[in-house]
Design an enzyme around this catalytic site. Structure first.
Site, PDB file in Angstrom:
ATOM      1  N   TYR A  94     -34.174  -1.041  -1.569  1.00 24.39           N
ATOM      2  CA  TYR A  94     -33.289  -1.169  -2.735  1.00 24.39           C
ATOM      3  C   TYR A  94     -34.063  -0.948  -4.044  1.00 24.39           C
ATOM      4  CZ  TYR A  94     -29.754  -3.164   0.381  1.00 24.39           C
ATOM      5  OH  TYR A  94     -28.842  -3.359   1.388  1.00 24.39           O
ATOM      6  N   TYR A 471     -21.841  -2.942  -1.470  1.00 24.82           N
ATOM      7  CA  TYR A 471     -21.991  -4.338  -1.915  1.00 24.82           C
ATOM      8  C   TYR A 471     -23.285  -4.508  -2.706  1.00 24.82           C
ATOM      9  CZ  TYR A 471     -25.722  -6.345   1.099  1.00 24.82           C
ATOM     10  OH  TYR A 471     -26.930  -6.682   1.669  1.00 24.82           O
ATOM     11  N   ARG A 472     -24.163  -3.502  -2.656  1.00 21.09           N
ATOM     12  CA  ARG A 472     -25.505  -3.628  -3.235  1.00 21.09           C
ATOM     13  C   ARG A 472     -26.103  -2.234  -3.211  1.00 21.09           C
ATOM     14  NH1 ARG A 472     -29.703  -7.301   0.319  1.00 21.09           N
ATOM     15  NH2 ARG A 472     -31.505  -7.259  -1.046  1.00 21.09           N
TER      16      ARG A 472
END
Ligand SMILES: Cc1cc2nc3c(=O)[nH]c(=O)nc-3n(C[C@H](O)[C@H](O)[C@H](O)COP(=O)(O)OP(=O)(O)OC[C@H]3O[C@@H](n4cnc5c(N)ncnc54)[C@H](O)[C@@H]3O)c2cc1C
Length: 517
Positions: A94, A471-472
Protein backbone atom coordinates in the site's frame (compact mmCIF):
# COMPACT_ATOMS: atom_id res chain seq x y z
CA UNK A 1 23.34 21.25 5.54
CA UNK A 2 23.04 17.50 4.99
CA UNK A 3 22.16 16.32 1.53
CA UNK A 4 18.42 15.80 1.63
CA UNK A 5 16.58 13.45 -0.64
CA UNK A 6 13.69 15.68 -1.60
CA UNK A 7 12.30 18.93 -0.26
CA UNK A 8 8.57 19.48 0.20
CA UNK A 9 6.90 21.74 -2.36
CA UNK A 10 7.20 25.42 -1.48
CA UNK A 11 9.87 24.95 1.22
CA UNK A 12 13.29 26.46 0.52
CA UNK A 13 16.56 24.73 1.41
CA UNK A 14 17.24 27.45 3.94
CA UNK A 15 13.88 27.07 5.65
CA UNK A 16 14.23 23.31 5.68
CA UNK A 17 17.68 23.54 7.28
CA UNK A 18 16.34 25.84 9.98
CA UNK A 19 13.49 23.46 10.73
CA UNK A 20 15.87 20.49 10.88
CA UNK A 21 18.05 22.41 13.34
CA UNK A 22 14.98 22.97 15.54
CA UNK A 23 14.04 19.30 15.32
CA UNK A 24 17.59 18.36 16.37
CA UNK A 25 17.39 20.64 19.35
CA UNK A 26 14.08 19.09 20.34
CA UNK A 27 14.73 15.41 19.64
CA UNK A 28 18.52 15.05 19.58
CA UNK A 29 20.69 14.17 16.60
CA UNK A 30 19.76 10.47 16.53
CA UNK A 31 16.06 11.13 16.14
CA UNK A 32 16.29 13.43 13.14
CA UNK A 33 17.16 11.51 9.99
CA UNK A 34 17.76 13.99 7.22
CA UNK A 35 20.39 12.54 4.93
CA UNK A 36 19.82 10.50 1.80
CA UNK A 37 21.43 7.49 3.46
CA UNK A 38 19.36 7.58 6.63
CA UNK A 39 16.10 7.98 4.73
CA UNK A 40 16.61 4.78 2.72
CA UNK A 41 14.58 2.55 5.11
CA UNK A 42 11.54 4.74 4.40
CA UNK A 43 11.79 4.41 0.62
CA UNK A 44 11.36 0.66 0.14
CA UNK A 45 8.40 0.64 -2.17
CA UNK A 46 6.79 -2.57 -3.40
CA UNK A 47 4.11 -0.79 -5.41
CA UNK A 48 4.57 0.16 -9.06
CA UNK A 49 4.82 3.90 -9.66
CA UNK A 50 5.38 6.05 -12.71
CA UNK A 51 8.21 7.72 -10.83
CA UNK A 52 9.46 6.63 -7.38
CA UNK A 53 10.75 10.15 -6.71
CA UNK A 54 7.13 11.32 -6.35
CA UNK A 55 7.00 9.39 -3.06
CA UNK A 56 10.42 10.27 -1.70
CA UNK A 57 10.43 11.67 1.85
CA UNK A 58 12.71 14.51 2.89
CA UNK A 59 13.67 12.87 6.15
CA UNK A 60 12.28 11.19 9.23
CA UNK A 61 11.68 12.09 12.86
CA UNK A 62 11.48 9.51 15.62
CA UNK A 63 9.89 11.12 18.69
CA UNK A 64 9.66 9.29 21.99
CA UNK A 65 6.69 11.02 23.62
CA UNK A 66 3.37 12.73 23.03
CA UNK A 67 4.91 16.05 24.11
CA UNK A 68 7.57 15.69 21.43
CA UNK A 69 4.88 14.98 18.84
CA UNK A 70 3.08 18.17 19.90
CA UNK A 71 6.28 20.20 19.61
CA UNK A 72 7.13 18.67 16.22
CA UNK A 73 3.75 19.76 14.89
CA UNK A 74 4.32 23.28 16.22
CA UNK A 75 7.57 23.48 14.24
CA UNK A 76 5.87 22.02 11.17
CA UNK A 77 3.15 24.66 11.36
CA UNK A 78 5.74 27.41 11.54
CA UNK A 79 7.72 26.18 8.54
CA UNK A 80 4.70 24.70 6.66
CA UNK A 81 6.45 21.34 6.62
CA UNK A 82 4.33 18.26 5.92
CA UNK A 83 4.75 15.11 8.05
CA UNK A 84 3.54 11.59 7.27
CA UNK A 85 2.80 9.65 10.50
CA UNK A 86 3.53 5.94 10.62
CA UNK A 87 3.28 3.54 13.53
CA UNK A 88 5.37 0.53 12.52
CA UNK A 89 5.61 1.65 8.88
CA UNK A 90 5.21 -1.65 7.10
CA UNK A 91 2.21 -0.89 4.97
CA UNK A 92 3.55 -3.24 2.32
CA UNK A 93 1.72 -3.28 -0.95
CA UNK A 94 0.00 0.00 0.00
CA UNK A 95 3.07 2.25 0.02
CA UNK A 96 5.28 0.86 2.83
CA UNK A 97 6.48 3.83 4.92
CA UNK A 98 6.52 6.33 2.07
CA UNK A 99 4.33 9.42 1.82
CA UNK A 100 1.69 10.15 -0.83
CA UNK A 101 3.44 13.33 -1.99
CA UNK A 102 7.17 14.07 -2.24
CA UNK A 103 9.24 15.73 0.45
CA UNK A 104 7.13 14.89 3.50
CA UNK A 105 9.00 14.13 6.70
CA UNK A 106 8.16 10.70 8.04
CA UNK A 107 6.84 10.98 11.59
CA UNK A 108 7.96 7.55 12.71
CA UNK A 109 6.31 6.62 16.01
CA UNK A 110 8.03 3.26 16.45
CA UNK A 111 9.91 4.44 19.56
CA UNK A 112 6.60 5.10 21.28
CA UNK A 113 6.02 1.43 21.89
CA UNK A 114 4.61 0.99 25.38
CA UNK A 115 1.91 -1.51 26.17
CA UNK A 116 0.24 0.91 28.55
CA UNK A 117 -2.39 -1.37 29.98
CA UNK A 118 -3.94 -4.79 29.56
CA UNK A 119 -7.15 -5.21 31.52
CA UNK A 120 -7.44 -8.96 31.89
CA UNK A 121 -11.00 -8.82 33.26
CA UNK A 122 -12.42 -6.56 30.55
CA UNK A 123 -10.14 -8.07 27.87
CA UNK A 124 -8.90 -4.70 26.61
CA UNK A 125 -5.55 -3.16 25.77
CA UNK A 126 -4.26 0.40 25.57
CA UNK A 127 -1.25 0.70 23.27
CA UNK A 128 1.20 3.18 21.86
CA UNK A 129 1.63 3.23 18.06
CA UNK A 130 5.02 1.51 17.91
CA UNK A 131 3.82 -1.71 19.56
CA UNK A 132 4.11 -4.68 17.19
CA UNK A 133 1.84 -7.70 17.21
CA UNK A 134 4.87 -9.80 18.12
CA UNK A 135 5.60 -7.59 21.13
CA UNK A 136 2.00 -7.81 22.30
CA UNK A 137 1.92 -11.55 21.67
CA UNK A 138 5.10 -12.06 23.71
CA UNK A 139 3.75 -9.85 26.50
CA UNK A 140 0.55 -11.91 26.77
CA UNK A 141 2.51 -15.13 26.73
CA UNK A 142 5.18 -14.06 29.22
CA UNK A 143 2.53 -12.83 31.62
CA UNK A 144 0.29 -15.84 31.15
CA UNK A 145 -2.63 -13.68 30.08
CA UNK A 146 -5.36 -15.84 28.52
CA UNK A 147 -6.17 -13.45 25.68
CA UNK A 148 -5.47 -13.91 21.98
CA UNK A 149 -4.61 -11.55 19.16
CA UNK A 150 -6.05 -11.06 15.75
CA UNK A 151 -3.23 -10.54 13.28
CA UNK A 152 -2.88 -9.64 9.62
CA UNK A 153 -1.06 -12.36 7.69
CA UNK A 154 2.37 -10.89 8.45
CA UNK A 155 1.75 -10.17 12.13
CA UNK A 156 5.23 -10.23 13.68
CA UNK A 157 6.59 -7.17 11.88
CA UNK A 158 3.54 -4.93 11.78
CA UNK A 159 1.44 -3.38 14.50
CA UNK A 160 -2.16 -3.10 15.72
CA UNK A 161 -2.30 0.71 15.74
CA UNK A 162 -1.09 1.27 12.15
CA UNK A 163 -3.08 -1.67 10.85
CA UNK A 164 -6.28 -0.53 12.55
CA UNK A 165 -5.78 3.05 11.37
CA UNK A 166 -5.64 1.78 7.79
CA UNK A 167 -8.69 -0.37 8.59
CA UNK A 168 -6.85 -3.64 8.06
CA UNK A 169 -8.19 -7.11 8.72
CA UNK A 170 -7.21 -10.38 10.36
CA UNK A 171 -8.77 -13.82 10.52
CA UNK A 172 -10.21 -14.60 13.95
CA UNK A 173 -13.65 -13.49 15.19
CA UNK A 174 -12.00 -10.11 15.95
CA UNK A 175 -10.81 -9.78 12.35
CA UNK A 176 -12.48 -6.46 11.48
CA UNK A 177 -9.93 -4.43 13.37
CA UNK A 178 -11.60 -1.06 13.47
CA UNK A 179 -14.72 -2.69 14.93
CA UNK A 180 -12.56 -3.90 17.84
CA UNK A 181 -10.94 -0.51 18.44
CA UNK A 182 -12.16 1.42 21.50
CA UNK A 183 -10.87 4.89 22.31
CA UNK A 184 -7.99 6.88 20.84
CA UNK A 185 -5.67 9.65 21.87
CA UNK A 186 -5.04 12.00 18.96
CA UNK A 187 -2.64 14.92 18.70
CA UNK A 188 -4.35 17.45 16.46
CA UNK A 189 -2.40 19.65 14.05
CA UNK A 190 -2.65 22.60 16.47
CA UNK A 191 -1.10 20.49 19.23
CA UNK A 192 -4.31 19.89 21.18
CA UNK A 193 -4.80 16.39 22.55
CA UNK A 194 -8.16 14.76 21.93
CA UNK A 195 -9.17 11.61 23.75
CA UNK A 196 -12.12 10.10 21.94
CA UNK A 197 -15.11 8.25 23.37
CA UNK A 198 -15.09 8.21 27.18
CA UNK A 199 -11.41 9.19 27.28
CA UNK A 200 -12.03 12.88 27.97
CA UNK A 201 -14.21 12.34 31.05
CA UNK A 202 -12.14 12.97 34.20
CA UNK A 203 -11.63 9.78 36.24
CA UNK A 204 -13.59 7.69 33.71
CA UNK A 205 -12.64 4.02 33.67
CA UNK A 206 -14.67 3.29 30.55
CA UNK A 207 -12.30 4.58 27.82
CA UNK A 208 -11.63 1.07 26.54
CA UNK A 209 -15.08 -0.26 27.43
CA UNK A 210 -17.51 2.00 25.55
CA UNK A 211 -16.75 3.11 22.02
CA UNK A 212 -19.31 5.79 21.35
CA UNK A 213 -18.87 8.40 24.10
CA UNK A 214 -21.37 11.25 23.81
CA UNK A 215 -22.32 13.35 20.81
CA UNK A 216 -20.76 12.79 17.40
CA UNK A 217 -18.60 9.68 17.21
CA UNK A 218 -15.30 10.85 15.71
CA UNK A 219 -12.87 7.92 15.85
CA UNK A 220 -13.59 7.04 12.23
CA UNK A 221 -12.33 10.38 10.93
CA UNK A 222 -8.86 9.57 12.24
CA UNK A 223 -8.64 6.33 10.23
CA UNK A 224 -7.40 6.33 6.62
CA UNK A 225 -7.12 10.08 7.00
CA UNK A 226 -4.81 12.99 7.70
CA UNK A 227 -6.72 14.77 10.46
CA UNK A 228 -4.53 13.90 13.46
CA UNK A 229 -1.64 11.85 14.82
CA UNK A 230 -2.86 8.92 16.88
CA UNK A 231 -0.65 8.44 19.93
CA UNK A 232 -2.69 5.86 21.86
CA UNK A 233 -5.31 3.34 20.89
CA UNK A 234 -7.61 1.07 22.85
CA UNK A 235 -8.39 -2.41 21.53
CA UNK A 236 -10.62 -5.26 22.54
CA UNK A 237 -8.87 -8.61 22.80
CA UNK A 238 -10.56 -11.97 22.51
CA UNK A 239 -10.46 -14.39 25.45
CA UNK A 240 -8.72 -17.59 24.41
CA UNK A 241 -11.46 -20.19 23.94
CA UNK A 242 -10.94 -23.71 25.28
CA UNK A 243 -10.97 -25.11 21.73
CA UNK A 244 -10.29 -23.70 18.27
CA UNK A 245 -11.16 -26.12 15.48
CA UNK A 246 -9.83 -25.08 12.05
CA UNK A 247 -11.37 -26.20 8.76
CA UNK A 248 -10.44 -25.97 5.11
CA UNK A 249 -12.99 -26.42 2.33
CA UNK A 250 -11.65 -27.30 -1.11
CA UNK A 251 -13.58 -26.51 -4.27
CA UNK A 252 -12.14 -28.06 -7.40
CA UNK A 253 -13.50 -25.70 -10.07
CA UNK A 254 -13.08 -21.99 -10.56
CA UNK A 255 -16.80 -21.67 -11.32
CA UNK A 256 -17.58 -23.05 -7.82
CA UNK A 257 -17.04 -19.51 -6.51
CA UNK A 258 -20.77 -18.75 -6.81
CA UNK A 259 -22.11 -21.60 -4.70
CA UNK A 260 -19.19 -21.47 -2.29
CA UNK A 261 -19.68 -17.78 -1.50
CA UNK A 262 -23.46 -18.17 -1.27
CA UNK A 263 -22.97 -21.00 1.23
CA UNK A 264 -20.77 -18.79 3.39
CA UNK A 265 -23.17 -15.82 3.54
CA UNK A 266 -25.73 -17.19 6.06
CA UNK A 267 -22.98 -18.82 8.07
CA UNK A 268 -21.18 -15.50 8.52
CA UNK A 269 -24.27 -13.35 9.02
CA UNK A 270 -25.61 -15.72 11.67
CA UNK A 271 -22.16 -15.91 13.26
CA UNK A 272 -22.19 -19.69 12.98
CA UNK A 273 -18.77 -19.12 11.47
CA UNK A 274 -17.50 -16.30 13.67
CA UNK A 275 -14.14 -15.49 12.08
CA UNK A 276 -13.20 -13.47 9.01
CA UNK A 277 -13.06 -16.27 6.45
CA UNK A 278 -10.24 -16.47 3.95
CA UNK A 279 -11.46 -17.66 0.57
CA UNK A 280 -8.29 -18.15 -1.43
CA UNK A 281 -7.70 -18.82 -5.11
CA UNK A 282 -5.25 -21.64 -5.81
CA UNK A 283 -2.83 -19.31 -7.59
CA UNK A 284 -2.36 -17.15 -4.48
CA UNK A 285 -1.88 -20.27 -2.36
CA UNK A 286 0.64 -21.54 -4.89
CA UNK A 287 2.58 -18.28 -4.74
CA UNK A 288 3.08 -18.77 -0.98
CA UNK A 289 4.85 -22.06 -1.71
CA UNK A 290 6.45 -21.75 -5.14
CA UNK A 291 7.85 -19.35 -7.71
CA UNK A 292 6.02 -18.89 -10.99
CA UNK A 293 8.91 -20.49 -12.85
CA UNK A 294 8.32 -23.68 -10.85
CA UNK A 295 4.73 -23.78 -12.07
CA UNK A 296 4.99 -22.81 -15.73
CA UNK A 297 7.39 -21.53 -18.36
CA UNK A 298 4.51 -19.89 -20.25
CA UNK A 299 4.56 -16.08 -19.86
CA UNK A 300 0.81 -16.00 -20.59
CA UNK A 301 -1.98 -17.03 -18.19
CA UNK A 302 -1.28 -20.21 -16.18
CA UNK A 303 -2.98 -23.08 -18.02
CA UNK A 304 -5.53 -25.25 -16.25
CA UNK A 305 -3.37 -28.41 -16.49
CA UNK A 306 -0.37 -26.56 -15.02
CA UNK A 307 -2.57 -25.18 -12.26
CA UNK A 308 -4.19 -28.51 -11.43
CA UNK A 309 -0.83 -30.26 -11.32
CA UNK A 310 0.54 -27.92 -8.70
CA UNK A 311 -2.75 -27.74 -6.77
CA UNK A 312 -2.68 -31.52 -6.45
CA UNK A 313 0.87 -31.44 -5.19
CA UNK A 314 -0.01 -28.79 -2.59
CA UNK A 315 -3.27 -30.44 -1.55
CA UNK A 316 -5.46 -27.50 -2.54
CA UNK A 317 -8.35 -26.78 -4.88
CA UNK A 318 -9.12 -23.89 -7.23
CA UNK A 319 -10.76 -22.24 -4.23
CA UNK A 320 -9.76 -22.90 -0.64
CA UNK A 321 -11.88 -21.66 2.20
CA UNK A 322 -10.53 -21.36 5.73
CA UNK A 323 -12.71 -20.95 8.79
CA UNK A 324 -12.63 -22.05 12.41
CA UNK A 325 -15.06 -22.76 15.20
CA UNK A 326 -14.31 -21.40 18.65
CA UNK A 327 -15.68 -22.41 22.06
CA UNK A 328 -16.07 -25.53 24.12
CA UNK A 329 -15.96 -28.95 22.45
CA UNK A 330 -19.74 -29.23 22.98
CA UNK A 331 -20.50 -25.87 21.34
CA UNK A 332 -18.24 -26.69 18.42
CA UNK A 333 -19.85 -30.11 17.90
CA UNK A 334 -23.30 -28.51 17.64
CA UNK A 335 -22.16 -25.76 15.27
CA UNK A 336 -20.07 -28.10 13.15
CA UNK A 337 -23.17 -30.11 12.29
CA UNK A 338 -25.02 -27.01 11.11
CA UNK A 339 -22.02 -25.69 9.19
CA UNK A 340 -21.48 -29.02 7.44
CA UNK A 341 -25.16 -29.21 6.51
CA UNK A 342 -24.78 -25.96 4.58
CA UNK A 343 -21.33 -26.39 3.08
CA UNK A 344 -21.59 -30.01 1.91
CA UNK A 345 -24.50 -29.42 -0.49
CA UNK A 346 -22.44 -26.64 -2.10
CA UNK A 347 -19.96 -29.27 -3.28
CA UNK A 348 -17.08 -28.28 -1.00
CA UNK A 349 -14.80 -30.95 0.42
CA UNK A 350 -14.37 -30.26 4.13
CA UNK A 351 -10.93 -30.97 5.57
CA UNK A 352 -10.16 -30.96 9.29
CA UNK A 353 -6.78 -31.18 10.95
CA UNK A 354 -7.12 -34.96 11.11
CA UNK A 355 -7.34 -35.19 7.30
CA UNK A 356 -4.97 -32.33 6.52
CA UNK A 357 -1.82 -34.14 7.63
CA UNK A 358 1.16 -31.93 6.84
CA UNK A 359 -0.69 -29.72 4.32
CA UNK A 360 1.38 -26.51 4.54
CA UNK A 361 -1.47 -24.23 3.59
CA UNK A 362 -3.87 -25.74 6.10
CA UNK A 363 -1.34 -25.13 8.85
CA UNK A 364 -0.53 -21.62 7.65
CA UNK A 365 -4.19 -20.61 7.83
CA UNK A 366 -4.71 -22.44 11.09
CA UNK A 367 -2.06 -20.20 12.63
CA UNK A 368 -3.82 -17.08 11.39
CA UNK A 369 -7.20 -18.22 12.72
CA UNK A 370 -5.57 -18.89 16.11
CA UNK A 371 -3.91 -15.45 16.19
CA UNK A 372 -0.43 -16.96 15.95
CA UNK A 373 2.61 -15.26 14.43
CA UNK A 374 3.62 -16.21 10.89
CA UNK A 375 5.59 -14.61 8.08
CA UNK A 376 5.09 -17.36 5.47
CA UNK A 377 3.06 -15.14 3.17
CA UNK A 378 6.04 -12.90 2.49
CA UNK A 379 7.12 -15.70 0.12
CA UNK A 380 4.66 -14.44 -2.48
CA UNK A 381 7.13 -11.72 -3.38
CA UNK A 382 9.43 -14.26 -5.00
CA UNK A 383 6.66 -15.22 -7.45
CA UNK A 384 7.97 -13.29 -10.45
CA UNK A 385 11.57 -12.74 -9.45
CA UNK A 386 13.85 -11.21 -6.88
CA UNK A 387 12.48 -7.68 -7.42
CA UNK A 388 9.45 -8.48 -5.27
CA UNK A 389 6.93 -5.96 -6.58
CA UNK A 390 3.34 -6.01 -5.35
CA UNK A 391 0.27 -3.87 -4.89
CA UNK A 392 -3.07 -4.80 -3.38
CA UNK A 393 -6.16 -4.02 -5.39
CA UNK A 394 -8.95 -4.36 -2.82
CA UNK A 395 -12.48 -3.75 -4.13
CA UNK A 396 -15.45 -4.51 -1.90
CA UNK A 397 -18.47 -6.64 -2.82
CA UNK A 398 -21.49 -8.06 -1.06
CA UNK A 399 -21.22 -11.67 0.10
CA UNK A 400 -23.07 -12.86 -2.99
CA UNK A 401 -21.79 -15.51 -5.35
CA UNK A 402 -22.74 -13.73 -8.57
CA UNK A 403 -21.04 -10.55 -7.46
CA UNK A 404 -17.88 -12.41 -6.48
CA UNK A 405 -17.81 -14.21 -9.81
CA UNK A 406 -18.23 -10.95 -11.70
CA UNK A 407 -15.29 -9.47 -9.81
CA UNK A 408 -13.14 -12.53 -10.47
CA UNK A 409 -13.88 -12.34 -14.19
CA UNK A 410 -13.24 -8.60 -14.38
CA UNK A 411 -9.94 -8.96 -12.55
CA UNK A 412 -8.80 -11.93 -14.61
CA UNK A 413 -9.60 -10.12 -17.85
CA UNK A 414 -7.61 -7.01 -16.92
CA UNK A 415 -4.69 -8.93 -15.41
CA UNK A 416 -4.44 -11.24 -18.44
CA UNK A 417 -4.43 -8.22 -20.75
CA UNK A 418 -1.33 -6.99 -18.92
CA UNK A 419 0.18 -10.46 -18.74
CA UNK A 420 -0.10 -10.69 -14.96
CA UNK A 421 -1.63 -13.40 -12.78
CA UNK A 422 -4.80 -13.51 -10.75
CA UNK A 423 -3.17 -14.11 -7.35
CA UNK A 424 -6.07 -13.26 -5.11
CA UNK A 425 -8.61 -14.20 -2.50
CA UNK A 426 -11.56 -12.83 -0.58
CA UNK A 427 -11.80 -11.99 3.11
CA UNK A 428 -15.41 -12.64 4.06
CA UNK A 429 -16.70 -10.20 6.68
CA UNK A 430 -20.16 -10.00 8.23
CA UNK A 431 -21.83 -8.48 5.18
CA UNK A 432 -18.94 -7.76 2.83
CA UNK A 433 -16.26 -9.32 0.73
CA UNK A 434 -12.87 -7.68 0.64
CA UNK A 435 -11.49 -8.92 -2.66
CA UNK A 436 -7.74 -8.90 -2.08
CA UNK A 437 -5.96 -9.08 -5.41
CA UNK A 438 -2.19 -8.95 -5.12
CA UNK A 439 -0.85 -7.64 -8.41
CA UNK A 440 2.55 -9.34 -8.33
CA UNK A 441 5.34 -8.25 -10.64
CA UNK A 442 9.12 -8.04 -10.65
CA UNK A 443 10.20 -4.59 -9.55
CA UNK A 444 13.64 -5.14 -11.11
CA UNK A 445 11.96 -5.44 -14.50
CA UNK A 446 11.15 -1.89 -15.66
CA UNK A 447 8.79 -3.04 -18.39
CA UNK A 448 6.86 -5.30 -16.02
CA UNK A 449 6.65 -2.52 -13.44
CA UNK A 450 5.12 -0.28 -16.09
CA UNK A 451 2.60 -2.97 -16.98
CA UNK A 452 1.69 -3.49 -13.32
CA UNK A 453 1.05 0.24 -12.93
CA UNK A 454 -1.14 0.36 -16.04
CA UNK A 455 -2.95 -2.77 -14.89
CA UNK A 456 -3.73 -1.29 -11.46
CA UNK A 457 -4.98 1.89 -13.08
CA UNK A 458 -7.25 -0.07 -15.40
CA UNK A 459 -8.54 -2.30 -12.59
CA UNK A 460 -9.80 0.79 -10.76
CA UNK A 461 -11.65 2.00 -13.87
CA UNK A 462 -13.09 -1.34 -14.93
CA UNK A 463 -14.36 -2.10 -11.44
CA UNK A 464 -15.77 1.41 -11.00
CA UNK A 465 -17.79 0.98 -14.19
CA UNK A 466 -19.59 -1.90 -12.42
CA UNK A 467 -20.10 0.05 -9.17
CA UNK A 468 -17.16 -1.43 -7.27
CA UNK A 469 -14.58 0.59 -5.33
CA UNK A 470 -11.70 -0.21 -3.01
CA UNK A 471 -11.73 -0.25 0.78
CA UNK A 472 -8.09 0.88 0.85
CA UNK A 473 -5.44 1.72 -1.69
CA UNK A 474 -1.81 2.54 -2.22
CA UNK A 475 -0.16 5.97 -2.21
CA UNK A 476 0.16 6.12 -6.01
CA UNK A 477 -3.61 5.84 -6.53
CA UNK A 478 -5.11 7.61 -3.53
CA UNK A 479 -6.41 10.60 -5.50
CA UNK A 480 -7.88 8.39 -8.17
CA UNK A 481 -9.72 6.10 -5.77
CA UNK A 482 -10.99 9.08 -3.73
CA UNK A 483 -12.61 10.47 -6.89
CA UNK A 484 -14.65 7.28 -7.24
CA UNK A 485 -16.40 8.19 -3.98
CA UNK A 486 -17.76 11.42 -5.45
CA UNK A 487 -17.28 15.16 -5.12
CA UNK A 488 -19.45 15.69 -2.03
CA UNK A 489 -17.46 13.13 -0.12
CA UNK A 490 -14.27 14.87 -1.23
CA UNK A 491 -15.70 18.28 -0.30
CA UNK A 492 -16.64 17.15 3.22
CA UNK A 493 -13.16 15.69 3.76
CA UNK A 494 -11.58 18.92 2.54
CA UNK A 495 -13.69 21.01 4.91
CA UNK A 496 -12.70 18.84 7.87
CA UNK A 497 -9.09 19.08 6.72
CA UNK A 498 -9.28 22.85 6.53
CA UNK A 499 -10.85 23.10 9.99
CA UNK A 500 -8.46 20.72 11.75
CA UNK A 501 -5.24 21.31 9.82
CA UNK A 502 -5.39 24.72 8.12
CA UNK A 503 -1.71 24.62 7.11
CA UNK A 504 -2.06 21.14 5.62
CA UNK A 505 0.93 19.79 7.57
CA UNK A 506 -0.51 16.32 8.22
CA UNK A 507 0.02 13.70 5.53
CA UNK A 508 -1.20 15.67 2.49
CA UNK A 509 -2.65 13.30 -0.08
CA UNK A 510 -3.54 10.49 2.35
CA UNK A 511 -6.72 8.89 0.99
CA UNK A 512 -6.81 11.64 -1.64
CA UNK A 513 -7.42 14.34 0.99
CA UNK A 514 -5.73 17.70 0.34
CA UNK A 515 -6.52 21.21 1.51
CA UNK A 516 -9.10 22.83 -0.79
CA UNK A 517 -7.58 25.27 -3.35
C1 LIG B 1 2.31 -10.67 2.38
C2 LIG B 1 1.50 -9.57 2.99
C3 LIG B 1 0.32 -9.89 3.61
C4 LIG B 1 -0.46 -8.89 4.17
N1 LIG B 1 -1.60 -9.25 4.82
C5 LIG B 1 -2.38 -8.31 5.36
C6 LIG B 1 -3.56 -8.68 6.05
O1 LIG B 1 -3.86 -9.86 6.21
N2 LIG B 1 -4.35 -7.71 6.54
C7 LIG B 1 -4.02 -6.40 6.42
O2 LIG B 1 -4.78 -5.55 6.90
N3 LIG B 1 -2.91 -6.03 5.79
C8 LIG B 1 -2.07 -6.93 5.26
N4 LIG B 1 -0.92 -6.55 4.62
C9 LIG B 1 -0.66 -5.10 4.39
C10 LIG B 1 0.17 -4.38 5.49
O3 LIG B 1 1.48 -4.85 5.51
C11 LIG B 1 -0.47 -4.45 6.86
O4 LIG B 1 -1.78 -3.90 6.82
C12 LIG B 1 0.30 -3.73 7.96
O5 LIG B 1 -0.31 -4.00 9.20
C13 LIG B 1 0.36 -2.21 7.77
O6 LIG B 1 1.57 -1.74 8.25
P1 LIG B 1 1.79 -1.26 9.76
O7 LIG B 1 1.00 -2.13 10.66
O8 LIG B 1 3.24 -1.16 9.96
O9 LIG B 1 1.06 0.16 9.76
P2 LIG B 1 1.70 1.60 9.35
O10 LIG B 1 2.44 1.45 8.09
O11 LIG B 1 2.42 2.12 10.53
O12 LIG B 1 0.38 2.42 9.18
C14 LIG B 1 -0.45 2.31 8.06
C15 LIG B 1 -0.92 3.70 7.64
O13 LIG B 1 -1.77 4.24 8.65
C16 LIG B 1 -1.49 5.63 8.87
N5 LIG B 1 -0.97 5.78 10.24
C17 LIG B 1 -0.17 4.90 10.87
N6 LIG B 1 0.07 5.30 12.11
C18 LIG B 1 -0.58 6.47 12.28
C19 LIG B 1 -0.74 7.33 13.40
N7 LIG B 1 -0.19 7.03 14.57
N8 LIG B 1 -1.49 8.43 13.25
C20 LIG B 1 -2.09 8.70 12.08
N9 LIG B 1 -2.00 7.90 10.99
C21 LIG B 1 -1.24 6.78 11.09
C22 LIG B 1 -0.46 6.03 7.83
O14 LIG B 1 -1.13 6.55 6.70
C23 LIG B 1 0.21 4.71 7.48
O15 LIG B 1 0.72 4.72 6.17
C24 LIG B 1 -0.08 -7.53 4.07
C25 LIG B 1 1.12 -7.21 3.44
C26 LIG B 1 1.91 -8.23 2.93
C27 LIG B 1 3.21 -7.88 2.32
Amino acid sequence: MDTTVMLPAGVSTEQFSKAIAEFRLLLGEDNVLATAERVVPYTKLLIPTEDDASFMPSGALTPGSVEEVQKILAICNRYKLPVWPISTGRNWGYGSASPATPGQLILDLRKMNKIIEIDVDSCTALLEPGVTYQQLYDHLKENNIPLMLDVPTIGPMVGPVGNTLDRGVGYTPYGEHFMMQCGMEVVLANGEILRTGMGSVPKAKTWQAFKWGYGPYVDGIFTQSNFGVVTKMGLWLMPKPPVIKPFMVRYQNESDVVKAIDAMRPLRINQLIPNVVLFMHGHYETAICKTRAEVTSDPGPISEPDARKVFKELGIGYWNVYFALYGTAEQIAVNEKIVRSIIEPSGGEIVTEAEAGDNILFHHHKQLMCGEMTMEEMNIYRWRGAGGGACWFAPVAQVKGQEAELQVKLAQRVLAKHNLDYTAGFAIGWRDLHHIIDVLYDRNNAEEKKRAYACFDELIEVFAAEGFASYRTNIAFMDKVAKKFGSTNMHVNQQIKKALDPNGILAPGKSGIHLPD
